[in-house]
Design an enzyme around this catalytic site. Sequence first.
Site, PDB file in Angstrom:
ATOM      1  N   TYR A 133       0.955  -1.280   0.003  1.00 23.94           N
ATOM      2  CA  TYR A 133      -0.018   0.206   0.086  1.00 23.94           C
ATOM      3  C   TYR A 133       0.770   1.134  -0.058  1.00 23.94           C
ATOM      4  O   TYR A 133       1.483   1.481   0.999  1.00 23.94           O
ATOM      5  CB  TYR A 133      -1.131   0.026   1.179  1.00 23.94           C
ATOM      6  CG  TYR A 133      -2.049  -0.882   1.020  1.00 23.94           C
ATOM      7  CD1 TYR A 133      -3.441  -0.581   0.597  1.00 23.94           C
ATOM      8  CD2 TYR A 133      -1.702  -2.511   1.048  1.00 23.94           C
ATOM      9  CE1 TYR A 133      -4.295  -1.729   0.353  1.00 23.94           C
ATOM     10  CE2 TYR A 133      -2.844  -3.433   0.856  1.00 23.94           C
ATOM     11  CZ  TYR A 133      -3.891  -3.118   0.500  1.00 23.94           C
ATOM     12  OH  TYR A 133      -4.944  -4.089   0.117  1.00 23.94           O
ATOM     13  N   LYS A 186       4.288 -15.584  -0.686  1.00 19.00           N
ATOM     14  CA  LYS A 186       4.418 -15.759  -2.013  1.00 19.00           C
ATOM     15  C   LYS A 186       5.992 -15.799  -2.261  1.00 19.00           C
ATOM     16  O   LYS A 186       6.678 -15.175  -3.029  1.00 19.00           O
ATOM     17  CB  LYS A 186       3.739 -14.977  -3.164  1.00 19.00           C
ATOM     18  CG  LYS A 186       3.910 -15.108  -4.605  1.00 19.00           C
ATOM     19  CD  LYS A 186       3.204 -16.409  -5.102  1.00 19.00           C
ATOM     20  CE  LYS A 186       3.250 -16.604  -6.720  1.00 19.00           C
ATOM     21  NZ  LYS A 186       2.804 -17.909  -7.002  1.00 19.00           N
ATOM     22  N   ASP A 219      -1.692 -17.665  -3.958  1.00 20.63           N
ATOM     23  CA  ASP A 219      -2.675 -18.268  -5.142  1.00 20.63           C
ATOM     24  C   ASP A 219      -3.267 -19.683  -4.812  1.00 20.63           C
ATOM     25  O   ASP A 219      -4.608 -19.789  -5.106  1.00 20.63           O
ATOM     26  CB  ASP A 219      -1.722 -18.378  -6.455  1.00 20.63           C
ATOM     27  CG  ASP A 219      -0.558 -18.877  -6.291  1.00 20.63           C
ATOM     28  OD1 ASP A 219       0.181 -18.803  -5.140  1.00 20.63           O
ATOM     29  OD2 ASP A 219       0.095 -19.481  -7.308  1.00 20.63           O
ATOM     30  N   ASP A 243      -6.024  -8.500   2.476  1.00 16.37           N
ATOM     31  CA  ASP A 243      -7.124  -7.912   2.237  1.00 16.37           C
ATOM     32  C   ASP A 243      -7.922  -8.801   0.956  1.00 16.37           C
ATOM     33  O   ASP A 243      -9.183  -8.854   1.002  1.00 16.37           O
ATOM     34  CB  ASP A 243      -6.724  -6.689   1.302  1.00 16.37           C
ATOM     35  CG  ASP A 243      -7.645  -5.325   1.015  1.00 16.37           C
ATOM     36  OD1 ASP A 243      -8.670  -5.749   1.735  1.00 16.37           O
ATOM     37  OD2 ASP A 243      -7.383  -4.456   0.663  1.00 16.37           O
ATOM     38  N   ASP A 247     -11.673 -10.978   1.885  1.00 17.36           N
ATOM     39  CA  ASP A 247     -12.946 -10.639   0.851  1.00 17.36           C
ATOM     40  C   ASP A 247     -13.405 -12.034   0.332  1.00 17.36           C
ATOM     41  O   ASP A 247     -14.561 -12.323   0.166  1.00 17.36           O
ATOM     42  CB  ASP A 247     -12.812  -9.597  -0.185  1.00 17.36           C
ATOM     43  CG  ASP A 247     -12.864  -8.155   0.449  1.00 17.36           C
ATOM     44  OD1 ASP A 247     -12.883  -8.048   1.662  1.00 17.36           O
ATOM     45  OD2 ASP A 247     -12.967  -7.365  -0.599  1.00 17.36           O
TER      46      ASP A 247
END
Length: 357
Positions: A133, A186, A219, A243, A247
Site C-alpha cells: 500500500y 509468495k 494463489d 485484504d 474478501d
Amino acid sequence: MKILVLPGDGIGPEIVAASLKVLTAASQKFALGLSFDHDDVGFTSLEKNGTTLRDETLAKARTYDGIILGTQSHADYPAPEKGGRNVSAGFRIGLDLYANVRPARTRPFLESNMRPGKTMDLVIMREATEGFYPDRNMTRGWAELMPSPDMALSFRKITRHCSERIARRAFELAMKRNKKVTAIHKANSFHMTDGLFMECVRDVAKEFPEVTLNDLLVDASTAHLVRNPERFDVLVATNFYGDIISDLASELSGSLGLAGSMMASDTHCCAQAQHGSAPDIQGQDKANPVSMILSCAMLLQWLGEKRGVPALEAAAKAMDVAVDKVLEDPASRTPDLGGSTGCQAFADKVAQALLNA
C-alpha cells in the site's frame, strides 16, 4: 467508557446508527456505561474542513476507549493534495492499528457461496500498516511513481518488526481457538520480502509449540478456501494478501455484509465494517448493518480482554447471538439476504433480541 463515532460516507451513517442501537441495548443490559461522541470524516469533513481526515480528529481519537469508523468512499475522494486523505490508512498509520482482524464463518440457516457440504469458521489476521500500500510505507511521500506516462513503479515494504507482531497476534488467537495457523505468502517469487515475513512467522512459532504452523502460497490459498475451507483456523498474511483473501472468505461464507472487522494496536481499537460505502443504496434504508454490528461486538470483545472486564466480553457474545437469532428468520433479513426488513428495523430487532435473551 467513551466511544468516538465517525459515521463516514455512503451507507456509513445508516449502518453506524443501526449499530449504536444495538450497542445502547448492550450497554443497558450489561451496565457498560457506554457513551458516544460524534465527529466527521470523509465527504462531510471535506466540505467543512477541506480534508477528509483532520489531524485533530486522529489526536482526539487517541483519547477515547474505542472508535467506530463508518464506511468511506475513497475511490471518489479528490487527490490527497486536494484534501482527499485515505481515512482508513490515516487511522492505521496514525494510531498504529496494525492488526486487521477479519473473521468469516458460515451459518447453517443462511445460504452460503460454498460448495455443498462445506463449512467455514476462520479468522484472517492481516497486517495493515505496510506492504504494497503506497500510502502507508514511507515517512514522507508515496511508494508509487511514474517516471514516464508509459511506466509506473510501486515499492513494497516488509519489516521484521511488523511481521513479528502480526504473527504473534495470530498465534495468540490460535491458542484460544483450534491451535492452527496458516501463513499466506509468495516467497517463491518475492524471495526477500515474503521470505522475511516467513522467517519472522517461523521464529514466532517457536514460542507457541502447541500451535501447528502451515504455510500456503497466496494463489494456492484461494483454491483451498474454495475447496477445503475447513482446513483453516487462523490465517496470517501481509497487507495486500490479507485484504484479498478476507474478501474471498467472507463472500464464500455468505456475504461481505456479514463480515465483521476490527483494526487494533496494542493500545487502541477501531470497529470498521469490512465492506464499502455502497453509495447506490445510500439513504434508502436498504443497507445490511450486520458487518458493522459485529465489528462493534469485536470492539467490545477487545476492550473486555484488554481491561479484564467480563461484562464487555459477555456483551460482545450477546450481540453475536442476537444477530444470528434475527437472521434465522427469513422475514427479518435485509434485502441483500432475500428479506424485506430495512436497516434500522433490523437493528431494532437485534437490540430487542439482546434485551430479551
